[in-house]
Motif scaffolding. Structure first.
Motif, PDB file in Angstrom:
ATOM      1  N   ASN A   4       0.851  -1.188   0.000  1.00 20.27           N
ATOM      2  CA  ASN A   4       0.000   0.000   0.000  1.00 20.27           C
ATOM      3  C   ASN A   4       0.888   1.240   0.000  1.00 20.27           C
ATOM      4  O   ASN A   4       1.579   1.530   0.979  1.00 20.27           O
ATOM      5  CB  ASN A   4      -0.910  -0.025   1.237  1.00 20.27           C
ATOM      6  CG  ASN A   4      -1.926   1.091   1.219  1.00 20.27           C
ATOM      7  OD1 ASN A   4      -1.621   2.217   0.840  1.00 20.27           O
ATOM      8  ND2 ASN A   4      -3.142   0.786   1.627  1.00 20.27           N
ATOM      9  N   THR A 174     -14.612   9.685  -6.348  1.00 19.90           N
ATOM     10  CA  THR A 174     -13.795   8.587  -6.865  1.00 19.90           C
ATOM     11  C   THR A 174     -13.393   8.851  -8.318  1.00 19.90           C
ATOM     12  O   THR A 174     -13.863   9.810  -8.932  1.00 19.90           O
ATOM     13  CB  THR A 174     -14.559   7.245  -6.801  1.00 19.90           C
ATOM     14  OG1 THR A 174     -15.620   7.268  -7.769  1.00 19.90           O
ATOM     15  CG2 THR A 174     -15.136   7.005  -5.420  1.00 19.90           C
ATOM     16  N   ASP A 175     -12.544   7.964  -8.844  1.00 23.85           N
ATOM     17  CA  ASP A 175     -12.233   8.025 -10.261  1.00 23.85           C
ATOM     18  C   ASP A 175     -13.450   7.551 -11.059  1.00 23.85           C
ATOM     19  O   ASP A 175     -14.429   7.061 -10.494  1.00 23.85           O
ATOM     20  CB  ASP A 175     -10.999   7.183 -10.570  1.00 23.85           C
ATOM     21  CG  ASP A 175     -11.261   5.696 -10.378  1.00 23.85           C
ATOM     22  OD1 ASP A 175     -11.909   5.326  -9.377  1.00 23.85           O
ATOM     23  OD2 ASP A 175     -10.837   4.898 -11.228  1.00 23.85           O
ATOM     24  N   GLU A 179     -13.063   2.972  -8.645  1.00 17.41           N
ATOM     25  CA  GLU A 179     -12.094   2.041  -8.060  1.00 17.41           C
ATOM     26  C   GLU A 179     -11.175   2.694  -7.040  1.00 17.41           C
ATOM     27  O   GLU A 179     -10.651   2.014  -6.155  1.00 17.41           O
ATOM     28  CB  GLU A 179     -11.248   1.402  -9.166  1.00 17.41           C
ATOM     29  CG  GLU A 179     -12.048   0.474 -10.083  1.00 17.41           C
ATOM     30  CD  GLU A 179     -11.180  -0.179 -11.132  1.00 17.41           C
ATOM     31  OE1 GLU A 179      -9.979   0.152 -11.200  1.00 17.41           O
ATOM     32  OE2 GLU A 179     -11.707  -1.016 -11.894  1.00 17.41           O
ATOM     33  N   TYR A 180     -10.954   4.008  -7.144  1.00 11.68           N
ATOM     34  CA  TYR A 180     -10.019   4.667  -6.243  1.00 11.68           C
ATOM     35  C   TYR A 180     -10.639   5.946  -5.672  1.00 11.68           C
ATOM     36  O   TYR A 180     -11.238   6.730  -6.415  1.00 11.68           O
ATOM     37  CB  TYR A 180      -8.720   5.022  -6.973  1.00 11.68           C
ATOM     38  CG  TYR A 180      -8.002   3.817  -7.531  1.00 11.68           C
ATOM     39  CD1 TYR A 180      -7.293   2.952  -6.703  1.00 11.68           C
ATOM     40  CD2 TYR A 180      -8.052   3.540  -8.890  1.00 11.68           C
ATOM     41  CE1 TYR A 180      -6.641   1.843  -7.208  1.00 11.68           C
ATOM     42  CE2 TYR A 180      -7.410   2.429  -9.413  1.00 11.68           C
ATOM     43  CZ  TYR A 180      -6.708   1.583  -8.563  1.00 11.68           C
ATOM     44  OH  TYR A 180      -6.076   0.482  -9.071  1.00 11.68           O
ATOM     45  N   PRO A 181     -10.502   6.171  -4.374  1.00 11.51           N
ATOM     46  CA  PRO A 181     -11.008   7.417  -3.787  1.00 11.51           C
ATOM     47  C   PRO A 181     -10.061   8.573  -4.078  1.00 11.51           C
ATOM     48  O   PRO A 181      -8.842   8.389  -4.150  1.00 11.51           O
ATOM     49  CB  PRO A 181     -11.046   7.094  -2.287  1.00 11.51           C
ATOM     50  CG  PRO A 181      -9.943   6.100  -2.093  1.00 11.51           C
ATOM     51  CD  PRO A 181      -9.899   5.285  -3.356  1.00 11.51           C
ATOM     52  N   VAL A 182     -10.618   9.757  -4.236  1.00  9.26           N
ATOM     53  CA  VAL A 182      -9.814  10.941  -4.524  1.00  9.26           C
ATOM     54  C   VAL A 182      -9.860  11.898  -3.334  1.00  9.26           C
ATOM     55  O   VAL A 182      -8.854  12.126  -2.664  1.00  9.26           O
ATOM     56  CB  VAL A 182     -10.302  11.640  -5.808  1.00  9.26           C
ATOM     57  CG1 VAL A 182      -9.429  12.856  -6.123  1.00  9.26           C
ATOM     58  CG2 VAL A 182     -10.289  10.666  -6.980  1.00  9.26           C
ATOM     59  N   TRP A 248     -16.261   2.808  -1.208  1.00  6.39           N
ATOM     60  CA  TRP A 248     -15.289   3.749  -0.657  1.00  6.39           C
ATOM     61  C   TRP A 248     -15.889   4.655   0.409  1.00  6.39           C
ATOM     62  O   TRP A 248     -15.212   5.026   1.373  1.00  6.39           O
ATOM     63  CB  TRP A 248     -14.665   4.561  -1.782  1.00  6.39           C
ATOM     64  CG  TRP A 248     -13.669   3.750  -2.548  1.00  6.39           C
ATOM     65  CD1 TRP A 248     -13.741   3.362  -3.854  1.00  6.39           C
ATOM     66  CD2 TRP A 248     -12.465   3.178  -2.025  1.00  6.39           C
ATOM     67  NE1 TRP A 248     -12.668   2.588  -4.181  1.00  6.39           N
ATOM     68  CE2 TRP A 248     -11.857   2.453  -3.088  1.00  6.39           C
ATOM     69  CE3 TRP A 248     -11.850   3.190  -0.780  1.00  6.39           C
ATOM     70  CZ2 TRP A 248     -10.660   1.769  -2.927  1.00  6.39           C
ATOM     71  CZ3 TRP A 248     -10.654   2.507  -0.616  1.00  6.39           C
ATOM     72  CH2 TRP A 248     -10.067   1.809  -1.683  1.00  6.39           C
TER      73      TRP A 248
END
Length: 320
Positions: A4, A174-175, A179-182, A248
């Motif tokens: 990570n 997110t994106d 899939e990914y938090p911003v 998320w």
């Protein structure tokens, strides 16, 4: 399993901190550079020319244009402090370098100050975090969830509407693939009703977001505000927290609540929830730049207006 990158990044080590900010003179020079990166600016007329003199141990700067006198800390959150700058820098370092939060009681033991001084330090630093997070608006794909801070009182009402619970909203940008938090926004609301949601949407969401929520009735205000709204029907249990459009928001929510309940044990959420939740959002939104957190937060302290203890204790959980 891959490493990570957030958890294993190199932050500012203790040795580096001591080398950079181990003396009062080093802290003073650093804070001067952060407050006036282009050189001295008079807070009254923006003049650059100044004279410098001492009154006791305090250095004063007098503008040659308007003759206004100021100090490095006046007009900031550090105004009128009796603590040395080294103590302030140590507090900022401890509150940003740790993986989890740090309570005022533990801060007191590390800094060697009394509890009231540690409480003021902690809450002034959280106030700077709050003011930095206040203008943040999320855009694009956003996951939103409702939650409560606090537990039930003995003999009180359980569940929603409990006298000892503070409702709040958590929203995670997110994106585009979810899939990914911003970024995250974590903020108390007066209630989960239409009026509170309309106010929150106007302040916290950019136009035309694509929003994912559960079936709470007040979330219909998102559609009326012009946002594409997907209501997730996931049922209960673990599956509900792992749904693609809710994952998320639930991860960040769980981490924030675990940090607050595990470190602070007791929080006066009726008064101070907004600061504690802003602290969680501030740390999350800067998680990729641990080495920069101390200078960025110290700079924020110089750009926030003074907030003495009596104002800190008159806290209001709600905007406006």
């Amino acid at each position: 399993m891959g490493i990570n990158v957030v958890q294993f990044q190199h932050g500012l080590s203790m040795n580096e901190f001591i080398q950079r900010y181990g003396t009062e003179a080093k802290c003073y020079r650093a804070l001067y550079q952060w407050r006036w990166p282009q050189g001295f600016r008079c807070p009254k007329c923006e003049g650059r020319a100044r004279s410098r003199f001492r009154r006791g141990t305090t250095v004063y700067y007098q503008c040659r244009a308007c003759r206004h006198q100021t100090t490095l800390t006046s007009g900031t959150l550090l105004a009128s402090t009796r603590l040395p700058l080294t103590t302030w820098f140590q507090a900022i370092y401890l509150l940003t370098a740790t993986k989890t939060n740090m309570a005022a009681l533990e801060l007191m033991r590390h800094l060697g100050v009394n509890y009231k001084a540690a409480w003021r330090l902690k809450h002034k630093i959280m106030q700077a975090m709050l003011e930095r997070e206040e203008p943040r608006k999320l855009k694009g794909f956003v996951q939103i969830d409702d939650a409560y801070l606090g537990g039930e009182r003995n003999g009180g009402k359980p569940g929603r509407g409990s006298e000892n619970k503070q409702p709040f909203l958590i929203a995670v940008q997110t994106d585009e693939n979810l899939e990914y938090p911003v970024f995250a926004v974590i903020e108390p609301v007066k209630a989960f009703d239409n009026a509170s949601l309309r106010d929150w949407i106007e302040r916290r969401l950019e136009p035309e977001c694509e929003v994912y929520t559960d079936g709470l009735a007040c979330f219909r205000q998102l559609e009326e505000a012009g946002h594409a709204h997907t209501t997730l029907v996931t049922g209960g249990g673990r599956a509900a927290t792992q749904a693609k459009g809710a994952c998320w928001a639930n991860v960040v929510l769980a981490n924030a609540k675990r940090a607050i309940s595990g470190v602070y044990h007791a929080v006066r959420q009726a008064k101070y929830a907004r600061r504690y939740l802003a602290e969680a959002a501030y740390r999350f939104n800067r998680r990729f730049r641990l080495r920069d957190m101390l200078p960025r937060l110290a700079t924020a302290l110089t750009r926030c207006k003074p907030c003495p203890e009596r104002v800190l204790r008159l806290a209001n959980n709600f905007h406006g």
